[in-house]
Design a protein around this motif. Structure first.
Motif, PDB file in Angstrom:
ATOM      1  N   ALA A  83      45.005  21.822  37.121  1.00 40.72           N
ATOM      2  CA  ALA A  83      44.041  22.238  37.796  1.00 40.72           C
ATOM      3  C   ALA A  83      42.796  23.111  37.034  1.00 40.72           C
ATOM      4  O   ALA A  83      42.044  23.625  37.548  1.00 40.72           O
ATOM      5  N   GLY A  84      43.332  23.583  36.029  1.00 41.22           N
ATOM      6  CA  GLY A  84      42.447  24.335  34.985  1.00 41.22           C
ATOM      7  C   GLY A  84      43.317  25.047  33.918  1.00 41.22           C
ATOM      8  O   GLY A  84      44.322  24.582  33.764  1.00 41.22           O
ATOM      9  N   ALA A  85      42.528  25.831  33.431  1.00 37.46           N
ATOM     10  CA  ALA A  85      43.245  26.689  32.138  1.00 37.46           C
ATOM     11  C   ALA A  85      43.536  28.044  32.443  1.00 37.46           C
ATOM     12  O   ALA A  85      42.720  28.737  33.180  1.00 37.46           O
ATOM     13  N   ALA A  86      44.542  28.635  32.066  1.00 41.70           N
ATOM     14  CA  ALA A  86      44.923  30.202  32.268  1.00 41.70           C
ATOM     15  C   ALA A  86      45.641  30.798  30.969  1.00 41.70           C
ATOM     16  O   ALA A  86      46.053  29.947  30.033  1.00 41.70           O
ATOM     17  N   ALA A  87      45.542  32.091  30.629  1.00 39.83           N
ATOM     18  CA  ALA A  87      45.762  32.474  29.290  1.00 39.83           C
ATOM     19  C   ALA A  87      47.272  32.620  29.445  1.00 39.83           C
ATOM     20  O   ALA A  87      47.783  33.313  30.498  1.00 39.83           O
TER      21      ALA A  87
END
Lengths: 204, 95
Positions: A168-172
């Motif tokens: 669904a996307g990118a996270a740290a």
């Protein structure tokens, strides 16, 4: 597969970048190294959203290039096994983290300055550079795997930023493992706050 | 690298302290804690965006007229990311 965020794109010509109001350093940077990095906004209508890297941290310029101007595409995974062009703590850290990274997910590789340097052979890392790594995941790994990776990253001689690229996307990674209620999720439509579970909905 | 301080008139108390965000390119750290007056200290790696900072903070504090000490360490985040981090910090401070 289309262009993905962090992909490095070699251009047929440095003038392929649509940058009418660009600062002077942009043309000079492209003339020296005709590579740009794909932004998360991606491709639409035959144009790719890209960023141009300059010599310093504040020299970053958002622009577009026609899809037809791209002659070579290298993603982070394509750069993970390249021999480093010179000695730098970022490359040492990458080598040290390799076993932990190989163990997780469905591919990883360098982005940022380290990726740019491995792709282009041009020095991009400086004495105070971080190491930016991209780790692709289809589903949450088993308990403890990401914590182990984060612990290994903290032992590196320089700051290592691991970005989890999820369906669904990118996270740290660091934020994903923290105790905050929601995390910043970077998506093609822009950033938003989301619960961790939201990362795993969608195609890889 | 640029640092500046902005003051706002807010008086709604926040519950507690919060520390959100990431020290990394395109991101920022936000520290928020209860205070009698609203002072925002910004340290940013990118120079020359003072007007945009002011507008972004004004928008957030007009919607949330809190009394808080806010510290921001920015590593080139976009205004959209800054707004989200501020909202997230407030959410955490209220938990």
């Amino acid at each position: 597969m289309g262009v993905r965020p962090h992909d490095l794109l070699r251009l047929a010509s440095p003038t392929a970048v649509e940058a009418a109001a660009a600062p002077a350093w942009v043309a000079a940077a492209l003339a020296a190294t005709p590579w740009v990095v794909a932004r998360r906004a991606g491709e639409a209508g035959g144009r790719i959203a890209v960023g141009v890297r300059g010599a310093t941290r504040s020299e970053r310029f958002a622009a577009h290039v026609p899809t037809t101007a791209v002659v070579e595409t290298l993603g982070p995974e394509d750069l993970a096994d390249r021999p480093p062009p010179r000695a730098h703590s970022a490359f040492d850290a990458m080598a040290a983290l390799r076993p932990a990274l190989d163990d997780v997910g469905c591919g990883w590789g360098p982005a940022g300055a380290a990726g740019f340097e491995l792709a282009t052979g041009r020095p991009a890392l400086t004495a105070d550079s971080d190491l930016d790594l991209v780790l692709r995941l289809r589903a949450p790994p088993r308990d403890g795997v990401l914590a182990g990776l984060a612990a290994a990253a903290r032992r590196a001689p320089l700051r290592v930023d691991v970005l989890l690229e999820a369906p669904a996307g990118a996270a740290a990674l660091e934020e994903y493992l923290s105790d905050v209620e929601s995390v910043l999720l970077r998506t093609r439509e822009g950033p938003r706050l989301a619960r961790r579970g939201a990362l795993w909905t969608g195609p890889c | 690298m640029e640092s500046f301080e902005l003051r706002f008139s807010g008086n709604a108390p926040i519950g507690g302290r919060a520390h959100v965000g990431v020290v990394g390119s395109g991101d920022l750290e936000v520290l928020m804690e209860p205070a009698n007056e609203t002072v925002v200290s910004v340290r940013t790696s990118v120079d020359g965006f003072g007007m945009i900072w002011r507008a972004t903070l004004e928008r957030f504090l007009a919607r949330n007229p809190i009394a808080a000490k806010i510290e921001i360490n920015d590593f080139g985040a976009t205004p959209g990311v800054v707004s989200l981090r501020l909202a997230q910090a407030l959410e955490e401070a209220r938990r």
